[in-house]
Write a protein that holds these residues in place. Structure first.
Motif, short mmCIF file in Angstrom:
data_model
loop_
_atom_site.label_atom_id
_atom_site.label_comp_id
_atom_site.label_asym_id
_atom_site.label_seq_id
_atom_site.Cartn_x
_atom_site.Cartn_y
_atom_site.Cartn_z
N PHE A 27 0.83 -1.21 0.00
CA PHE A 27 0.00 0.00 0.00
C PHE A 27 0.86 1.25 0.00
N TRP A 28 1.92 1.27 0.80
CA TRP A 28 2.76 2.46 0.92
C TRP A 28 3.76 2.57 -0.23
N ILE A 29 4.27 1.44 -0.69
CA ILE A 29 5.18 1.45 -1.85
C ILE A 29 4.47 2.04 -3.06
N ALA A 30 3.19 1.76 -3.19
CA ALA A 30 2.44 2.24 -4.35
C ALA A 30 2.43 3.75 -4.45
N PHE A 31 2.47 4.46 -3.32
CA PHE A 31 2.49 5.91 -3.37
C PHE A 31 3.75 6.42 -4.06
N THR A 32 4.89 5.76 -3.81
CA THR A 32 6.14 6.14 -4.48
C THR A 32 6.02 5.97 -5.98
N PHE A 33 5.51 4.81 -6.41
CA PHE A 33 5.39 4.56 -7.84
C PHE A 33 4.32 5.44 -8.49
N CYS A 34 3.26 5.74 -7.75
CA CYS A 34 2.23 6.63 -8.28
C CYS A 34 2.80 8.03 -8.51
N SER A 35 3.60 8.52 -7.56
CA SER A 35 4.23 9.84 -7.71
C SER A 35 5.18 9.85 -8.89
N MET A 36 5.97 8.78 -9.03
CA MET A 36 6.91 8.70 -10.15
C MET A 36 6.16 8.65 -11.48
N TYR A 37 5.06 7.89 -11.51
CA TYR A 37 4.27 7.79 -12.74
C TYR A 37 3.67 9.15 -13.11
N ALA A 38 3.17 9.88 -12.11
CA ALA A 38 2.62 11.21 -12.37
C ALA A 38 3.68 12.14 -12.94
N LEU A 39 4.90 12.08 -12.39
CA LEU A 39 6.00 12.90 -12.91
C LEU A 39 6.31 12.54 -14.35
#
Length: 316
Positions: A27-39
């Protein structure tokens, strides 16, 4: 997830596990990848808008950059939203063939665009008087099409070989967060030598032969640069290659590390393998727009102008 200890004949779907050993942190790792994907999405869309809106940037190098941005958008979008759904909603079921084709195929197309960009830099520096006549918009389009067809030709057989040669699987659970080719092949019960050899052959073509071709072009470029009369002229000429060189390193270093770790790093924990593979999906799409925005004055100035105009329009 269901227990699947029996063999499975031609499964219509697989189940992604995510990152084995780190399930509690998904759940928490996904926030990192979501932020990277948005960038990655914002950066590449910005590049496309800047080049489209500025006629002075309708040159071969920037047209190839637009192709690169489009490919990067498809490349990361083919995988990241799915493993975000896996991490946040446990949506593990997936039909692998399409994702495998798009993720590996667009990576190969990326490599073809870098070859085309190397050719552009070679002509621009070694034969500048004929650059505009050699690399017309039609030629740029054909080079982009060639990169696309080459990627399809390289990667198209991967899912077909899996479907035709490997009908039986020990389990449908893939210990990965997306349908990576070797992660699927290792689940098969049959003889996987052809699949392994084909996968390694494609890796050799993309990593080794493409690298040799790009290196050869830069050897000729550096020879031409060294023949220039002044150090200022040499630095200025090399500066036009800086963005391309940085983008090549951003692309090839992560894929080389991920591939070598997957094939030979048997002592590396599985979650490290998978994290490296996931970061490889996002690092090039994030860094390519940054590299070109920082190192290319025209893109940087146009982007700042668009941001400033948008801010002024919002304030009115």
């Amino acid at each position: 997830m269901q227990h699947m200890n029996q063999s499975h004949q031609n499964p219509s779907f697989f189940l992604l596990m995510g990152i084995p050993g780190l399930e509690a942190s998904h759940f928490w790792i996904a926030f990192t990848f979501c932020s990277m994907y948005a960038l990655a999405v914002l950066g590449n869309i910005a590049v496309l808008l800047v080049v489209r809106s500025e006629p002075a940037l309708h040159q071969p190098m920037y047209l190839f950059l637009c192709m690169l941005s489009t490919i990067d958008l498809v490349f990361c979008t083919s995988t990241v939203p799915k493993f975000l759904a896996l991490f946040w909603a446990n949506a593990a079921e997936i039909a692998c063939a399409a994702q495998m084709f798009f993720s590996h195929g667009f990576s190969a197309i990326d490599a073809g665009i870098f070859l085309a960009m190397a050719f552009d830099r070679y002509v621009a520096i070694c034969d500048p008087l004929h650059h505009t006549s050699v690399l017309t918009h039609a030629v740029v389009g054909r080079l982009g099409l060639a990169a696309l067809l080459r990627g399809v030709f390289y990667i198209g057989p991967l899912p077909l070989l899996i479907r035709l040669r490997l009908p039986l699987y020990r389990t449908q659970i893939i210990a990965h967060s997306y349908c990576e080719h070797m992660a699927v092949v290792t689940l098969a019960c049959g003889d996987t030598r052809v699949n392994n050899l084909y996968g390694m052959g494609i890796g050799f073509l993309v990593l080794i032969l493409d690298s040799i071709a790009i290196t050869a072009s830069y050897v000729m470029i550096f020879r031409a640069v060294l023949g220039l009369s002044t150090s200022d002229a040499r630095l200025k000429t090399l500066g036009t290659c800086g963005s391309h060189i940085c983008a090549i390193l951003v692309f090839y270093i992560p894929i080389a590390v991920s591939s070598l770790t997957h094939r030979f790093g048997h002592h590396v924990p599985p979650h490290i393998h998978i994290l490296l593979a996931n970061f490889y999906l996002l690092i090039p799409p994030i860094l390519n727009p940054i590299v070109y925005a920082v190192r290319t004055k025209q893109i940087r100035e146009r982007l700042l102008h668009i941001i400033k105009s948008g801010t002024q329009h919002r304030d009115k």
